[in-house]
Write an enzyme that holds these catalytic residues in place. Structure first.
Site, PDB file in Angstrom:
ATOM      1  N   ASP A 115      15.087   2.713   4.694  1.00 51.37           N
ATOM      2  CA  ASP A 115      14.065   2.161   3.935  1.00 51.37           C
ATOM      3  C   ASP A 115      14.814   1.564   2.727  1.00 51.37           C
ATOM      4  O   ASP A 115      14.582   0.172   2.585  1.00 51.37           O
ATOM      5  CB  ASP A 115      12.913   3.028   3.277  1.00 51.37           C
ATOM      6  CG  ASP A 115      12.087   3.733   4.485  1.00 51.37           C
ATOM      7  OD1 ASP A 115      12.631   3.296   5.660  1.00 51.37           O
ATOM      8  OD2 ASP A 115      10.917   4.306   4.395  1.00 51.37           O
ATOM      9  N   PRO A 162       0.717  -1.198  -0.047  1.00 46.58           N
ATOM     10  CA  PRO A 162      -0.138  -0.047  -0.059  1.00 46.58           C
ATOM     11  C   PRO A 162       0.771   1.207   0.066  1.00 46.58           C
ATOM     12  O   PRO A 162       1.942   1.330   0.734  1.00 46.58           O
ATOM     13  CB  PRO A 162      -0.873   0.138   1.318  1.00 46.58           C
ATOM     14  CG  PRO A 162      -0.274  -1.211   1.998  1.00 46.58           C
ATOM     15  CD  PRO A 162       0.421  -2.007   1.232  1.00 46.58           C
ATOM     16  N   VAL A 163       0.391   2.078  -0.719  1.00 52.89           N
ATOM     17  CA  VAL A 163       1.196   3.471  -0.996  1.00 52.89           C
ATOM     18  C   VAL A 163       0.719   4.453   0.318  1.00 52.89           C
ATOM     19  O   VAL A 163      -0.221   4.570   0.631  1.00 52.89           O
ATOM     20  CB  VAL A 163       0.740   4.298  -2.206  1.00 52.89           C
ATOM     21  CG1 VAL A 163       1.324   5.772  -2.440  1.00 52.89           C
ATOM     22  CG2 VAL A 163       1.140   3.414  -3.411  1.00 52.89           C
ATOM     23  N   GLY A 164       1.707   5.050   0.810  1.00 52.20           N
ATOM     24  CA  GLY A 164       1.629   6.025   1.963  1.00 52.20           C
ATOM     25  C   GLY A 164       1.455   5.312   3.359  1.00 52.20           C
ATOM     26  O   GLY A 164       1.277   5.944   4.325  1.00 52.20           O
ATOM     27  N   LEU A 206       5.437   1.527   4.431  1.00 50.96           N
ATOM     28  CA  LEU A 206       5.726   0.178   4.351  1.00 50.96           C
ATOM     29  C   LEU A 206       6.820   0.306   3.017  1.00 50.96           C
ATOM     30  O   LEU A 206       7.442  -0.828   2.753  1.00 50.96           O
ATOM     31  CB  LEU A 206       4.757  -0.822   3.970  1.00 50.96           C
ATOM     32  CG  LEU A 206       3.732  -1.145   5.131  1.00 50.96           C
ATOM     33  CD1 LEU A 206       2.575  -2.055   4.625  1.00 50.96           C
ATOM     34  CD2 LEU A 206       4.374  -1.757   6.250  1.00 50.96           C
ATOM     35  N   GLY A 207       7.567   1.613   2.871  1.00 46.35           N
ATOM     36  CA  GLY A 207       8.572   1.421   1.794  1.00 46.35           C
ATOM     37  C   GLY A 207       8.095   1.137   0.527  1.00 46.35           C
ATOM     38  O   GLY A 207       9.052   0.667  -0.172  1.00 46.35           O
ATOM     39  N   SER A 208       6.920   1.493  -0.146  1.00 43.45           N
ATOM     40  CA  SER A 208       6.439   1.259  -1.102  1.00 43.45           C
ATOM     41  C   SER A 208       7.441   1.834  -2.465  1.00 43.45           C
ATOM     42  O   SER A 208       7.898   1.194  -3.397  1.00 43.45           O
ATOM     43  CB  SER A 208       5.013   1.419  -1.703  1.00 43.45           C
ATOM     44  OG  SER A 208       4.733   2.665  -2.091  1.00 43.45           O
ATOM     45  N   ALA A 260      10.727   2.888  -2.253  1.00 40.85           N
ATOM     46  CA  ALA A 260      11.779   2.603  -2.148  1.00 40.85           C
ATOM     47  C   ALA A 260      11.693   0.862  -3.083  1.00 40.85           C
ATOM     48  O   ALA A 260      12.580   0.446  -3.798  1.00 40.85           O
ATOM     49  CB  ALA A 260      12.495   2.199  -1.072  1.00 40.85           C
ATOM     50  N   ALA A 261      10.536   0.140  -2.816  1.00 43.81           N
ATOM     51  CA  ALA A 261      10.534  -1.299  -3.379  1.00 43.81           C
ATOM     52  C   ALA A 261      10.525  -1.174  -4.636  1.00 43.81           C
ATOM     53  O   ALA A 261      10.941  -1.776  -5.443  1.00 43.81           O
ATOM     54  CB  ALA A 261       9.358  -1.982  -2.564  1.00 43.81           C
TER      55      ALA A 261
HETATM   56  C1  MEV Z   1      10.639   6.158   7.504  1.00 41.36           C
HETATM   57  O1  MEV Z   1      10.397   4.940   7.148  1.00 41.36           O
HETATM   58  C2  MEV Z   1      11.441   6.214   8.719  1.00 41.36           C
HETATM   59  C3  MEV Z   1      11.893   7.548   9.029  1.00 41.36           C
HETATM   60  O2  MEV Z   1      12.693   7.406  10.194  1.00 41.36           O
HETATM   61  C4  MEV Z   1      12.303   8.607   7.859  1.00 41.36           C
HETATM   62  C5  MEV Z   1      13.674   8.002   7.473  1.00 41.36           C
HETATM   63  O3  MEV Z   1      14.382   7.416   8.069  1.00 41.36           O
HETATM   64  O4  MEV Z   1      14.074   8.611   6.271  1.00 41.36           O
HETATM   65  C6  MEV Z   1      10.591   8.162   9.533  1.00 41.36           C
END
Ligand code: MEV
Length: 315
Positions: free
Chosen positions: A155, A104-106, A109-111, A113-114
């Site tokens: 991430d 899911p976006v936003g 969960l790293g969408s 970067a994945a």
């Molecule tokens: C995001 O998954 C984690 C944060 O610490 C941002 C980052 O590390 O870039 C909120």
């Protein structure tokens, strides 16, 4: 690096991630622990064809003609692809790259970067090249910087290595020997509120600029809990890990990055017997994590979180 162009369809994927502890403070040089979520994946498929290299993301109705973009484009899909072509030392072929994702976006969960890592891997594989994790991570970090100006790099690192990581900004990651499951019975639950990471990250930065001493104090307290969590993980001491998670959540509340929905899910998890619960990632929505006593309890905890209003929950 120049490889041999493939004549057939190539597909590569990349996993989602969750932050176990240390988010936000990690942007300011403190350690954090992140875990891969191999069951949720983004995929990039390249099919050779007649049209100039085009990226399509049917789930979000996006089509990108690569020739319209320069190497420093702010379009994240084109940027990832152009960085990958640069890495393999090849020009974009006549082909279509299709991006799909279960992530899911936003939802923290790293969408993003994945998707970048999946695109990089598919393009490298198309030219019969390997994309080592440090290169995949570097490529995804370049794109992450378009999403929010201050990414720590955690991430892209956990997603590129697809292994649990102990992460300190600017240092090579330490790979940890833990896995979500019997040794670490975690439940991940989504508030369903999509919040771009740059918003809470920007608010923390504004607070830090206003009152550095106070905010640095929170970061130091979070760093101590992250160290404690690592010791607990190494000893298999789930109770201590749970206490550290609860305390980490309080500090994130004080930093102003939680929200009523995340707090409610954390409380519901604790009422259902979780050893600990905390928001995970950027906050103000997205996901929380809860630590169960064992895998059977994790299933019950998942049900309790869905009952308490989580839009999705998984173990
Ligand atoms: C995001 O998954 C984690 C944060 O610490 C941002 C980052 O590390 O870039 C909120």
């Amino acid at each position: 690096m120049a490889g041999i162009e493939q004549a057939t369809t190539i597909e590569r994927g990349a996993c989602a991630k969750v932050i176990l502890c240390g988010e936000h403070a990690v942007v300011y040089g403190r350690p954090a622990i992140a875990l891969p979520l191999p069951m949720l994946r983004a995929r990039a498929r390249i099919e050779p064809g007649r049209r100039a290299f085009t990226i399509v993301a049917p789930d979000v109705g996006v089509t990108v003609s690569l020739w319209r973009h320069s190497r420093l484009t702010r379009n994240p899909l084109a940027r990832a692809a152009l960085a990958a072509f640069e890495f393999v030392g090849q020009r974009p072929p006549r082909a279509t790259l299709t991006v799909t994702s279960d992530i899911p976006v936003g939802a923290n969960l790293g969408s993003g970067a994945a998707v970048s890592v999946a695109i990089g891997r598919a393009i490298a594989a198309y030219f019969d090249c390997a994309l080592p994790p440090e290169e995949a991570s570097r490529l995804a970090y370049e794109v992450e910087q378009l999403h929010h100006g201050l990414p720590s790099g955690i991430d892209n690192t956990v997603i590129a290595y697809e292994q649990p990581v102990w992460f300190v900004r600017g240092k090579p990651p330490e790979l940890l020997d833990v896995e979500i499951g019997a040794g670490l019975p975690l439940v991940i639950a989504d508030t369903g509120i999509a919040t771009p990471t740059r918003i809470p990250v920007g608010d923390v930065r504004a607070a830090w600029e206003r009152d550095r001493d106070r905010i640095e104090g929170y970061f130091n307290a979070i760093a101590s809990l992250v160290r404690l969590s690592r010791e607990a993980l190494e000893r298999g001491d789930l109770e201590q890990l749970g206490h550290a998670m609860n305390a980490n959540h309080v500090l994130l509340q004080q930093l102003g990055v939680s929200c009523p929905e995340l707090d409610a899910l954390c409380n519901a998890a604790r009422s259902a017997g979780a050893l600990g619960a905390k928001m995970s990632g950027g906050g103000r929505g997205g996901n929380m994590i809860a630590l169960a006593c064992d895998v059977t309890h994790a299933k019950a905890l998942r049900e309790a979180l869905l009952h308490a209003g989580a839009k999705r929950a998984f173990t």
